[in-house]
Design a protein around this motif. Structure first.
Motif, PDB file in Angstrom:
ATOM      1  N   ALA A 259      61.414  25.026  37.795  1.00  0.00           N
ATOM      2  CA  ALA A 259      60.910  26.299  38.108  1.00  0.00           C
ATOM      3  C   ALA A 259      59.272  25.876  38.754  1.00  0.00           C
ATOM      4  O   ALA A 259      58.504  25.337  38.407  1.00  0.00           O
ATOM      5  CB  ALA A 259      60.478  27.134  36.772  1.00  0.00           C
ATOM      6  N   ARG A 260      58.936  26.976  39.652  1.00  0.00           N
ATOM      7  CA  ARG A 260      57.769  26.844  40.161  1.00  0.00           C
ATOM      8  C   ARG A 260      56.702  27.032  39.262  1.00  0.00           C
ATOM      9  O   ARG A 260      56.979  28.346  38.423  1.00  0.00           O
ATOM     10  CB  ARG A 260      57.602  27.701  41.400  1.00  0.00           C
ATOM     11  N   ASP A 261      55.444  26.455  39.514  1.00  0.00           N
ATOM     12  CA  ASP A 261      54.208  27.083  38.292  1.00  0.00           C
ATOM     13  C   ASP A 261      54.099  28.555  38.587  1.00  0.00           C
ATOM     14  O   ASP A 261      53.989  29.133  39.732  1.00  0.00           O
ATOM     15  CB  ASP A 261      53.343  26.154  38.566  1.00  0.00           C
TER      16      ASP A 261
ATOM     17  N   GLY B  22      51.098  38.396  39.941  1.00  0.00           N
ATOM     18  CA  GLY B  22      51.304  37.049  40.184  1.00  0.00           C
ATOM     19  C   GLY B  22      52.788  36.516  40.798  1.00  0.00           C
ATOM     20  O   GLY B  22      53.402  37.537  41.493  1.00  0.00           O
ATOM     21  N   GLU B  23      53.079  35.462  40.574  1.00  0.00           N
ATOM     22  CA  GLU B  23      54.092  34.932  41.191  1.00  0.00           C
ATOM     23  C   GLU B  23      54.953  33.645  40.170  1.00  0.00           C
ATOM     24  O   GLU B  23      54.189  33.181  39.587  1.00  0.00           O
ATOM     25  CB  GLU B  23      53.967  34.283  42.662  1.00  0.00           C
ATOM     26  N   GLY B  24      56.160  33.654  40.071  1.00  0.00           N
ATOM     27  CA  GLY B  24      56.737  32.816  39.152  1.00  0.00           C
ATOM     28  C   GLY B  24      56.529  33.094  37.516  1.00  0.00           C
ATOM     29  O   GLY B  24      56.609  32.294  36.665  1.00  0.00           O
ATOM     30  N   LEU B  25      56.021  34.444  37.375  1.00  0.00           N
ATOM     31  CA  LEU B  25      56.024  34.754  35.958  1.00  0.00           C
ATOM     32  C   LEU B  25      57.598  34.862  35.308  1.00  0.00           C
ATOM     33  O   LEU B  25      58.537  35.112  35.742  1.00  0.00           O
ATOM     34  CB  LEU B  25      55.526  36.183  35.620  1.00  0.00           C
TER      35      LEU B  25
ATOM     36  N   SER C 230      42.878  36.658  32.673  1.00  0.00           N
ATOM     37  CA  SER C 230      43.841  35.631  33.155  1.00  0.00           C
ATOM     38  C   SER C 230      45.463  35.938  31.968  1.00  0.00           C
ATOM     39  O   SER C 230      45.188  36.724  31.116  1.00  0.00           O
ATOM     40  CB  SER C 230      43.539  34.353  32.529  1.00  0.00           C
ATOM     41  N   LEU C 231      46.149  35.185  32.498  1.00  0.00           N
ATOM     42  CA  LEU C 231      47.634  35.428  31.722  1.00  0.00           C
ATOM     43  C   LEU C 231      47.792  33.989  31.123  1.00  0.00           C
ATOM     44  O   LEU C 231      47.722  33.145  31.780  1.00  0.00           O
ATOM     45  CB  LEU C 231      48.758  35.983  32.922  1.00  0.00           C
ATOM     46  N   SER C 232      48.531  34.089  29.965  1.00  0.00           N
ATOM     47  CA  SER C 232      48.952  32.556  29.432  1.00  0.00           C
ATOM     48  C   SER C 232      49.872  32.191  30.111  1.00  0.00           C
ATOM     49  O   SER C 232      50.748  32.840  30.648  1.00  0.00           O
ATOM     50  CB  SER C 232      49.409  33.131  28.040  1.00  0.00           C
ATOM     51  N   GLY C 233      49.728  30.913  30.476  1.00  0.00           N
ATOM     52  CA  GLY C 233      50.797  30.160  31.218  1.00  0.00           C
ATOM     53  C   GLY C 233      50.721  30.226  32.694  1.00  0.00           C
ATOM     54  O   GLY C 233      51.586  29.806  33.411  1.00  0.00           O
ATOM     55  N   ALA C 234      49.653  31.096  33.238  1.00  0.00           N
ATOM     56  CA  ALA C 234      49.837  31.179  34.686  1.00  0.00           C
ATOM     57  C   ALA C 234      48.330  31.066  34.958  1.00  0.00           C
ATOM     58  O   ALA C 234      47.342  32.075  34.811  1.00  0.00           O
ATOM     59  CB  ALA C 234      50.223  32.723  35.028  1.00  0.00           C
TER      60      ALA C 234
ATOM     61  N   SER D  48      59.269  38.698  37.591  1.00  0.00           N
ATOM     62  CA  SER D  48      58.609  37.202  38.267  1.00  0.00           C
ATOM     63  C   SER D  48      57.225  37.599  38.616  1.00  0.00           C
ATOM     64  O   SER D  48      56.443  36.673  39.141  1.00  0.00           O
ATOM     65  CB  SER D  48      59.383  36.583  39.090  1.00  0.00           C
ATOM     66  N   GLU D  49      56.862  38.986  39.053  1.00  0.00           N
ATOM     67  CA  GLU D  49      55.611  39.393  39.982  1.00  0.00           C
ATOM     68  C   GLU D  49      54.872  40.208  39.113  1.00  0.00           C
ATOM     69  O   GLU D  49      53.695  40.515  39.741  1.00  0.00           O
ATOM     70  CB  GLU D  49      56.136  39.868  41.203  1.00  0.00           C
ATOM     71  N   GLU D  50      55.173  40.808  37.878  1.00  0.00           N
ATOM     72  CA  GLU D  50      54.427  41.876  37.227  1.00  0.00           C
ATOM     73  C   GLU D  50      54.527  41.753  36.125  1.00  0.00           C
ATOM     74  O   GLU D  50      55.496  41.474  35.355  1.00  0.00           O
ATOM     75  CB  GLU D  50      54.944  43.319  37.589  1.00  0.00           C
TER      76      GLU D  50
END
Length: 189
Positions: free
Chosen positions: A12-14, A37-40, A79-83, A61-63
């Motif tokens: 998966a993309r980061d 974001g992207e790839g959530l 910030s978001l955890s893991g992103a 995957s974007e919100e």
């Protein structure tokens, strides 16, 4: 990708966190923000707001949606955890609107009256006007210290007094009275 044993793996993309909308809200907290974001990965997430965790939910995957906790007035990093954040997203905590006064203190029953509300922190979604029985009134923000509310004909109903509310959860009420229709017999040069 296939392993020697036949198991398949995909990469998966980061995830990348880009921004929050809206970018500001009251210092008392409670603003629901959309983290973009992207790839959530859809599911529970933690929004880190100025170093404090706030629960959230990635809805695609974007919100992701997060509710901002209370904070001190000013800018904080988000910030978001893991992103990892690619731009260093920030959120502005604003002081609660404070109303100092209004003029005129009487509205004309027969037509619109512009009421000038003076105070502090009257910018953003916190600054709006409502009248009992009329709901939200048209308002124009002149500056962070001046809000002009348009009180329409009979906006407050038949009561002798109406309340003009400015703000949201921390309502600040101003008592306005109605004046009866005034006839003007004519205008001379």
């Amino acid at each position: 990708v296939r392993s020697r044993g036949g198991a398949q793996y995909s990469y998966a993309r980061d995830a990348v966190f880009l921004s929050v909308e809206p970018g500001s809200g009251p210092a008392r907290g409670g603003t629901e923000v959309l983290a973009l974001g992207e790839g959530l990965v859809p599911g529970p997430v933690s929004c880190m707001v100025g170093g404090r965790a706030a629960p959230g939910e990635a809805i695609s995957s974007e919100e992701a949606r997060c509710t901002m906790p209370p904070g001190a007035a000013g800018f904080v990093g988000v910030s978001l955890s893991g992103a990892p954040s690619s731009e260093g997203a920030v959120f502005l905590y604003r002081e609660a609107a404070q109303v100092h006064g209004a003029a005129p203190r009487a509205a004309w029953r027969g037509g619109a009256t512009l009421v000038h509300v003076s105070g502090r922190g009257l910018e953003g979604g916190e600054a709006r006007c409502r009248a009992a029985g009329a709901g939200e009134l048209p308002a124009h923000r002149v500056s962070s210290a001046l809000l002009v509310c348009e009180v329409g004909a009979g906006a407050g109903g038949p009561a002798a007094e109406m309340q003009l509310e400015v703000g949201s959860m921390e309502e600040q009420r101003l008592e306005l009275s109605w004046t009866e229709d005034v006839g003007v017999p004519g205008v001379a040069p």
